[in-house]
Motif scaffolding. Structure first.
Motif, PDB file in Angstrom:
ATOM      1  N   PHE A 172       0.820  -1.210   0.000  1.00  0.00           N
ATOM      2  CA  PHE A 172       0.000   0.000   0.000  1.00  0.00           C
ATOM      3  C   PHE A 172       0.858   1.267   0.000  1.00  0.00           C
ATOM      4  O   PHE A 172       0.554   2.236  -0.689  1.00  0.00           O
ATOM      5  N   SER A 173       1.925   1.271   0.805  1.00  0.00           N
ATOM      6  CA  SER A 173       2.747   2.480   0.932  1.00  0.00           C
ATOM      7  C   SER A 173       3.750   2.627  -0.198  1.00  0.00           C
ATOM      8  O   SER A 173       4.180   3.738  -0.514  1.00  0.00           O
ATOM      9  N   ALA A 174       4.161   1.507  -0.801  1.00  0.00           N
ATOM     10  CA  ALA A 174       5.184   1.505  -1.858  1.00  0.00           C
ATOM     11  C   ALA A 174       6.491   2.130  -1.380  1.00  0.00           C
ATOM     12  O   ALA A 174       7.282   2.634  -2.174  1.00  0.00           O
ATOM     13  N   ARG A 175       6.736   2.098  -0.069  1.00  0.00           N
ATOM     14  CA  ARG A 175       7.941   2.731   0.473  1.00  0.00           C
ATOM     15  C   ARG A 175       9.133   1.774   0.401  1.00  0.00           C
ATOM     16  O   ARG A 175       8.963   0.571   0.231  1.00  0.00           O
ATOM     17  N   PHE A 176      10.330   2.344   0.525  1.00  0.00           N
ATOM     18  CA  PHE A 176      11.549   1.557   0.559  1.00  0.00           C
ATOM     19  C   PHE A 176      11.959   1.331   2.017  1.00  0.00           C
ATOM     20  O   PHE A 176      11.765   2.200   2.866  1.00  0.00           O
ATOM     21  N   MET A 177      12.551   0.171   2.262  1.00  0.00           N
ATOM     22  CA  MET A 177      12.978  -0.202   3.607  1.00  0.00           C
ATOM     23  C   MET A 177      14.479  -0.439   3.633  1.00  0.00           C
ATOM     24  O   MET A 177      15.055  -0.942   2.667  1.00  0.00           O
ATOM     25  N   GLU A 178      15.082  -0.117   4.771  1.00  0.00           N
ATOM     26  CA  GLU A 178      16.487  -0.430   4.976  1.00  0.00           C
ATOM     27  C   GLU A 178      16.647  -1.893   5.366  1.00  0.00           C
ATOM     28  O   GLU A 178      15.688  -2.562   5.758  1.00  0.00           O
ATOM     29  N   ALA A 179      17.880  -2.375   5.275  1.00  0.00           N
ATOM     30  CA  ALA A 179      18.151  -3.786   5.542  1.00  0.00           C
ATOM     31  C   ALA A 179      17.772  -4.181   6.967  1.00  0.00           C
ATOM     32  O   ALA A 179      17.261  -5.280   7.202  1.00  0.00           O
ATOM     33  N   SER A 180      18.010  -3.293   7.923  1.00  0.00           N
ATOM     34  CA  SER A 180      17.708  -3.633   9.319  1.00  0.00           C
ATOM     35  C   SER A 180      16.223  -3.891   9.509  1.00  0.00           C
ATOM     36  O   SER A 180      15.826  -4.844  10.195  1.00  0.00           O
ATOM     37  N   GLU A 181      15.372  -3.070   8.898  1.00  0.00           N
ATOM     38  CA  GLU A 181      13.934  -3.297   9.004  1.00  0.00           C
ATOM     39  C   GLU A 181      13.527  -4.562   8.258  1.00  0.00           C
ATOM     40  O   GLU A 181      12.683  -5.334   8.738  1.00  0.00           O
ATOM     41  N   ALA A 182      14.126  -4.780   7.093  1.00  0.00           N
ATOM     42  CA  ALA A 182      13.814  -5.984   6.319  1.00  0.00           C
ATOM     43  C   ALA A 182      14.166  -7.239   7.105  1.00  0.00           C
ATOM     44  O   ALA A 182      13.430  -8.232   7.074  1.00  0.00           O
ATOM     45  N   LYS A 183      15.277  -7.215   7.831  1.00  0.00           N
ATOM     46  CA  LYS A 183      15.659  -8.367   8.640  1.00  0.00           C
ATOM     47  C   LYS A 183      14.695  -8.550   9.809  1.00  0.00           C
ATOM     48  O   LYS A 183      14.301  -9.683  10.133  1.00  0.00           O
ATOM     49  N   ASP A 184      14.307  -7.465  10.451  1.00  0.00           N
ATOM     50  CA  ASP A 184      13.396  -7.560  11.589  1.00  0.00           C
ATOM     51  C   ASP A 184      12.068  -8.193  11.196  1.00  0.00           C
ATOM     52  O   ASP A 184      11.453  -8.913  11.997  1.00  0.00           O
ATOM     53  N   MET A 185      11.605  -7.943   9.977  1.00  0.00           N
ATOM     54  CA  MET A 185      10.328  -8.509   9.557  1.00  0.00           C
ATOM     55  C   MET A 185      10.463  -9.869   8.882  1.00  0.00           C
ATOM     56  O   MET A 185       9.464 -10.456   8.477  1.00  0.00           O
ATOM     57  N   GLY A 186      11.692 -10.370   8.775  1.00  0.00           N
ATOM     58  CA  GLY A 186      11.903 -11.691   8.202  1.00  0.00           C
ATOM     59  C   GLY A 186      12.057 -11.712   6.704  1.00  0.00           C
ATOM     60  O   GLY A 186      12.087 -12.784   6.090  1.00  0.00           O
ATOM     61  N   LEU A 187      12.191 -10.535   6.086  1.00  0.00           N
ATOM     62  CA  LEU A 187      12.342 -10.466   4.641  1.00  0.00           C
ATOM     63  C   LEU A 187      13.716 -10.972   4.199  1.00  0.00           C
ATOM     64  O   LEU A 187      13.863 -11.521   3.112  1.00  0.00           O
ATOM     65  N   ILE A 188      14.739 -10.740   5.031  1.00  0.00           N
ATOM     66  CA  ILE A 188      16.068 -11.292   4.790  1.00  0.00           C
ATOM     67  C   ILE A 188      16.518 -12.046   6.039  1.00  0.00           C
ATOM     68  O   ILE A 188      15.989 -11.843   7.127  1.00  0.00           O
ATOM     69  N   ASN A 189      17.509 -12.918   5.863  1.00  0.00           N
ATOM     70  CA  ASN A 189      17.993 -13.740   6.980  1.00  0.00           C
ATOM     71  C   ASN A 189      19.212 -13.154   7.667  1.00  0.00           C
ATOM     72  O   ASN A 189      19.311 -13.190   8.897  1.00  0.00           O
ATOM     73  N   PHE A 190      20.154 -12.628   6.859  1.00  0.00           N
ATOM     74  CA  PHE A 190      21.435 -12.207   7.411  1.00  0.00           C
ATOM     75  C   PHE A 190      21.856 -10.871   6.797  1.00  0.00           C
ATOM     76  O   PHE A 190      21.573 -10.600   5.630  1.00  0.00           O
TER      77      PHE A 190
END
Length: 269
Positions: A172-190
């Protein structure tokens, strides 16, 4: 000694190293590795080759140039390759084959992400089993800023990974996220520093490559089957893969190596 795949494009590089790692490199850095039609063809060709290559036990995807994993579709081609319904359908066949192989590839697939991982790039990264990223990586799906619709399969994968509330936020927001937020939500592992990410990803891949291939294959199949709703036919296929593990020479080798207190030498049979 490494060997390179012979592909019909230079914009995808396929390379198999001696350590059991097959590389799939998106090689259009001048366009931030935006996916062109010939790159979609190369993705399908590479993964199909790796699926049947006994030397490949794990594959790593990465983008060339260090500025982007994949920045999305190559919009510069839309007028010439997707300008009519007929062209769109032809494009869809080639891209669909690549996405099919991303979905059914039965060996571990790792994404090594540096820089931007946007739109179709994020969808491609979500096809990986494990994702490494640099601290300066950026993630997002800007479809709502472009008026694009996203297919069910990709959004279902996203929602399963991060949860429906976060998937809604991303879309909905189409916003960009930093790696730290992506990791916190499980989008990346490491997350690994740029100077270290290649070595850390390779070390992780080598750890996988040293394990029993049949066990890893059965585990991936089981988790994928659960993700897809545990359909009866697929559950039965997982059981057959588990049974194959117990009947394998590798299972005997694993027990023998444990008794002898040494590293096992698994052959994948």
């Amino acid at each position: 000694m490494s060997r390179e795949l012979k592909l019909d494009t230079s914009k995808i590089i396929g390379r198999v190293d001696d350590d059991g790692i097959g590389w799939l490199i998106f090689n259009q850095p001048e366009r931030h590795n935006a996916l062109s039609l010939e790159m979609w063809q190369g993705i399908g060709d590479t993964l199909e080759a790796y699926a049947t290559d006994p030397d490949v036990r794990v594959a790593i995807m990465r983008g060339a140039g260090g500025k982007a994993f994949v920045s999305g579709a190559d919009i510069s081609e839309f007028d010439t390759k997707r300008g009519t319904a007929e062209q769109k359908d032809a494009y869809g066949v080639i891209a669909g084959r690549a996405n099919h192989w991303l979905a059914v590839f039965d060996k571990p697939l790792i994404a090594l992400i540096e820089g931007f991982c946007i739109g179709g790039g994020l969808a491609t990264a979500l096809s990986a089993d494990i994702r490494f990223a640099t601290p300066d990586s950026r993630f997002g799906i800007p479809a709502a800023k472009l008026g694009l619709g996203y297919e069910y399969a990709g959004l279902a994968k996203l929602a399963r990974l991060v949860g429906p509330a976060r998937a809604r936020d991303i879309m909905f927001s189409a916003r960009f996220m930093e790696a730290s937020e992506a990791k916190d939500m499980g989008l990346i592992n490491f997350i690994a520093d740029r100077d270290d990410i290649e070595a850390e990803t390779i070390a992780y891949a080598e750890r996988i490559a040293g394990n029993a291939p049949l066990t890893v294959k059965a585990a991936k199949a089981a988790i994928n089957t659960w993700e897809r709703g545990a359909r009866e036919k697929e559950v039965a296929q997982v059981k057959a893969l588990v049974d194959a593990c117990f009947d394998s020479a590798d299972y005997k080798e694993g027990r023998r190596a444990f008794r002898e207190k040494r590293a096992p030498d698994f052959k994948g049979c």
